[in-house]
Design a protein around this motif. Structure first.
Motif, PDB file in Angstrom:
ATOM      1  N   PRO A  10       1.933  -3.226   7.628  1.00 56.18           N
ATOM      2  CA  PRO A  10       1.333  -2.392   7.556  1.00 56.18           C
ATOM      3  C   PRO A  10       0.318  -2.970   7.271  1.00 56.18           C
ATOM      4  CG  PRO A  10       2.344  -3.434   5.542  1.00 56.18           C
ATOM      5  CD  PRO A  10       2.539  -3.385   6.727  1.00 56.18           C
ATOM      6  N   LEU A  11      -0.906  -2.174   8.180  1.00 60.77           N
ATOM      7  CA  LEU A  11      -2.611  -3.572   9.074  1.00 60.77           C
ATOM      8  C   LEU A  11      -3.528  -2.152   8.420  1.00 60.77           C
ATOM      9  CD1 LEU A  11      -3.436  -3.945  12.635  1.00 60.77           C
ATOM     10  CD2 LEU A  11      -4.942  -2.374  11.150  1.00 60.77           C
ATOM     11  N   TYR A  12      -4.758  -3.173   7.413  1.00 60.17           N
ATOM     12  CA  TYR A  12      -6.266  -2.392   7.291  1.00 60.17           C
ATOM     13  C   TYR A  12      -6.684  -3.442   7.971  1.00 60.17           C
ATOM     14  CZ  TYR A  12      -9.551  -1.199   3.446  1.00 60.17           C
ATOM     15  OH  TYR A  12     -10.613  -0.770   3.177  1.00 60.17           O
ATOM     16  N   GLU A  14      -7.907  -5.556  10.771  1.00 59.10           N
ATOM     17  CA  GLU A  14      -7.444  -5.974  11.371  1.00 59.10           C
ATOM     18  C   GLU A  14      -7.900  -6.286  13.058  1.00 59.10           C
ATOM     19  OE1 GLU A  14      -6.466  -9.106   9.425  1.00 59.10           O
ATOM     20  OE2 GLU A  14      -5.769  -7.729   7.581  1.00 59.10           O
ATOM     21  N   ASP A  43      -3.768   1.070   7.619  1.00 59.24           N
ATOM     22  CA  ASP A  43      -3.602   1.892   5.776  1.00 59.24           C
ATOM     23  C   ASP A  43      -5.750   2.144   5.789  1.00 59.24           C
ATOM     24  OD1 ASP A  43      -3.601   2.009   3.619  1.00 59.24           O
ATOM     25  OD2 ASP A  43      -3.791   0.177   2.946  1.00 59.24           O
ATOM     26  N   GLN A  74      -1.861  -1.544   0.332  1.00 56.32           N
ATOM     27  CA  GLN A  74      -0.118  -2.134   1.297  1.00 56.32           C
ATOM     28  C   GLN A  74       1.528  -1.696   1.130  1.00 56.32           C
ATOM     29  OE1 GLN A  74      -0.367  -6.367   0.692  1.00 56.32           O
ATOM     30  NE2 GLN A  74       1.549  -6.715   2.119  1.00 56.32           N
ATOM     31  N   ASP A  94       3.750  -9.273   8.583  1.00 52.36           N
ATOM     32  CA  ASP A  94       2.223  -9.046   8.206  1.00 52.36           C
ATOM     33  C   ASP A  94       0.751  -8.731   9.539  1.00 52.36           C
ATOM     34  OD1 ASP A  94       1.801  -8.761   5.358  1.00 52.36           O
ATOM     35  OD2 ASP A  94       0.811 -11.223   5.271  1.00 52.36           O
ATOM     36  N   SER A 205      -8.638 -12.372   3.944  1.00 52.78           N
ATOM     37  CA  SER A 205      -7.926 -12.250   3.246  1.00 52.78           C
ATOM     38  C   SER A 205      -8.189 -10.731   2.742  1.00 52.78           C
ATOM     39  CB  SER A 205      -7.289 -12.597   2.399  1.00 52.78           C
ATOM     40  OG  SER A 205      -6.533 -12.094   1.483  1.00 52.78           O
ATOM     41  N   LYS A 206      -7.998  -9.557   1.874  1.00 54.53           N
ATOM     42  CA  LYS A 206      -7.655  -8.271   1.347  1.00 54.53           C
ATOM     43  C   LYS A 206      -7.545  -8.330  -0.348  1.00 54.53           C
ATOM     44  CE  LYS A 206      -8.205  -6.072   5.180  1.00 54.53           C
ATOM     45  NZ  LYS A 206      -7.748  -7.768   5.987  1.00 54.53           N
ATOM     46  N   TYR A 207      -6.621  -9.632  -0.802  1.00 55.08           N
ATOM     47  CA  TYR A 207      -7.213  -9.950  -2.043  1.00 55.08           C
ATOM     48  C   TYR A 207      -7.581 -11.049  -2.520  1.00 55.08           C
ATOM     49  CZ  TYR A 207      -3.384  -6.430  -1.201  1.00 55.08           C
ATOM     50  OH  TYR A 207      -2.023  -6.030  -0.679  1.00 55.08           O
TER      51      TYR A 207
HETATM   52  N1  UDP Z   1      -2.971  -4.448   3.357  1.00 51.71           N
HETATM   53  C1  UDP Z   1      -2.854  -3.504   4.231  1.00 51.71           C
HETATM   54  N2  UDP Z   1      -3.392  -1.882   3.181  1.00 51.71           N
HETATM   55  C2  UDP Z   1      -4.409  -2.681   2.145  1.00 51.71           C
HETATM   56  C3  UDP Z   1      -4.469  -4.989   2.277  1.00 51.71           C
HETATM   57  C4  UDP Z   1      -4.015  -5.271   2.553  1.00 51.71           C
HETATM   58  O1  UDP Z   1      -2.462  -2.493   5.222  1.00 51.71           O
HETATM   59  O2  UDP Z   1      -5.487  -2.881   1.189  1.00 51.71           O
HETATM   60  C5  UDP Z   1      -2.389  -5.539   4.999  1.00 51.71           C
HETATM   61  C6  UDP Z   1      -3.232  -5.991   5.846  1.00 51.71           C
HETATM   62  O3  UDP Z   1      -3.783  -5.623   6.862  1.00 51.71           O
HETATM   63  C7  UDP Z   1      -2.323  -7.650   6.046  1.00 51.71           C
HETATM   64  C8  UDP Z   1      -0.891  -8.006   5.044  1.00 51.71           C
HETATM   65  O4  UDP Z   1      -1.270  -6.087   4.409  1.00 51.71           O
HETATM   66  O5  UDP Z   1      -1.559  -7.357   6.889  1.00 51.71           O
HETATM   67  C9  UDP Z   1      -1.494  -8.571   3.702  1.00 51.71           C
HETATM   68  O6  UDP Z   1      -3.117  -8.513   3.582  1.00 51.71           O
HETATM   69  P1  UDP Z   1      -3.607  -9.897   3.416  1.00 51.71           P
HETATM   70  O7  UDP Z   1      -3.151 -10.817   4.495  1.00 51.71           O
HETATM   71  O8  UDP Z   1      -5.302  -9.688   2.881  1.00 51.71           O
HETATM   72  O9  UDP Z   1      -3.023 -10.985   2.037  1.00 51.71           O
HETATM   73  P2  UDP Z   1      -2.663 -12.150   1.888  1.00 51.71           P
HETATM   74  O10 UDP Z   1      -2.593 -12.840   3.181  1.00 51.71           O
HETATM   75  O11 UDP Z   1      -4.250 -13.082   1.706  1.00 51.71           O
HETATM   76  O12 UDP Z   1      -2.207 -12.601   0.645  1.00 51.71           O
END
Ligand code: UDP
Ligand code: MG
Length: 319
Positions: A10-12, A14, A43, A74, A94, A205-207
């Motif tokens: 899943p990719l958002y 990036e 995504d 995700q 990821d 990060s998305k969160y």
């Molecule tokens: N991602 C996604 N949709 C979303 C949020 C995140 O596809 O709505 C993807 C994001 O591109 C990444 C993965 O999920 O490949 C993990 O996200 P992130 O790195 O932001 O999370 P963290 O590593 O901070 O927990």
């Protein structure tokens, strides 16, 4: 010809990670020497990630791109990837290069021992302690304890699933963090292998920290679904009988006080409690019965099986 492995990413947003991701995965898979496909689920990125992905698909047909109309999260990304996956084993990763594709052979070696799910365990995490690792540690403890699938690192995206297991997981909301627990209704064997954790180099990060609370709420959902989704009356009815029974007992006692001892009960707080408990009991039991009806709709409207078959010896009635 079906590939042996499907890698679901899943990719958002990036954009700067797309090319390094391609290089990284391709190099790791070349070493491994098994046939594979990569399913990137875009995504709803709005930063120009998609043209780069399209470019990669034009160069390398093994990279299939699914583009969502908007950002669905995700979990939806994983679900779309699982639906499309053709490989015997499905690997999730990821897109932000925090997982190391060079760990994939380790996961596969463990899968070859016969496990249904192999989960990556980031033993040496590179993220800040208070905001990330501490909540994650607590969440892992709670999820492990209450779902019965003990893992040190639910949050690690790098995991491998047998195809039929991946396709049997029904994902909603942000429940992707619970995938091994959600798969456990089928009866799966789960193993862990230590994997490399890397710092995010590009993008953000998305969160945020609010994720901690959402994970806690999701835990309640998952626990309810795992334990009681086919028999909700046992939860609600159990509590209902307890409350109603207690209320009834108090009522009997108060009746005794009134009729036999001849005392006034109109002003006693206990009377209020008895009425409250009996009403609560009736409410809970009827709520349980409603939940039973909803459960039947849920399973039957979607033709959802309430069982999972490992294998069949002898003829089946399937056509
Ligand atoms: N991602 C996604 N949709 C979303 C949020 C995140 O596809 O709505 C993807 C994001 O591109 C990444 C993965 O999920 O490949 C993990 O996200 P992130 O790195 O932001 O999370 P963290 O590593 O901070 O927990
Ligand atoms: Mg990340």
């Amino acid at each position: 010809m079906e590939p042996e492995l499907s890698i679901v990413i899943p990719l958002y947003n990036e954009v700067d990670n797309v090319e390094p991701l391609y290089a990284d995965v391709t190099a790791a898979m070349a070493e491994l020497g098994r046939s594979y496909e990569v399913i990137v689920v875009d995504d709803g990125s709005r930063d120009g990630s998609f043209p780069r992905l399209a470019d990669i698909h034009a160069r390398d047909e093994r990279w299939r791109i699914i583009r969502f109309r908007r950002n669905f999260g995700q979990a939806a990304g994983f679900a779309a990837g699982f639906d499309a996956a053709q490989g015997e084993v499905v690997i999730t990763l990821d897109a932000d290069l925090q997982n190391d594709p060079r760990d994939i052979p380790k996961l596969l070696a463990k899968m070859d021992e016969g496990y249904d799910i192999v989960s990556g365990w980031r033993m040496d995490r590179k993220e800040p302690f208070i905001s990330r690792r501490l909540p994650s540690m607590m969440a892992n403890r709670m999820i492990s304890g209450s779902t019965g699938v003990a893992l040190h690192d639910y949050g690690c995206s790098l995991k491998a699933y047998r195809r039929e297991v991946a396709k049997g997981i029904r994902l909603y909301g942000e429940l992707h963090r619970f995938m091994p627990a959600l798969a456990s209704w089928m009866g799966v064997t789960v193993a862990e292998v230590p994997v490399n954790d890397r710092k995010r180099q590009f993008g953000a990060s998305k969160y945020g920290i609010s994720r901690t609370f959402r994970v806690f709420l999701d835990l309640i959902t998952v626990q309810f679904f795992l334990g009681y989704s086919t028999r909700p009356l046992h939860v609600f009815g159990g509590a209902g009988l307890l409350a109603g029974g207690l209320g009834l007992l108090i009522g009997v006692y108060l009746t005794f006080v009134k009729l036999v001892l001849g005392q006034d009960i109109g002003t006693r707080p206990l009377l209020l409690l008895a009425v409250l408990l009996v009403l609560l009991g009736v409410q809970l039991v009827s709520m349980g019965l409603l939940a039973e009806m909803i459960t039947r709709t849920y399973y039957e409207a979607q033709n959802k099986p309430i069982y999972a078959v490992r294998e069949v010896l002898g003829p089946t009635l399937d056509v």
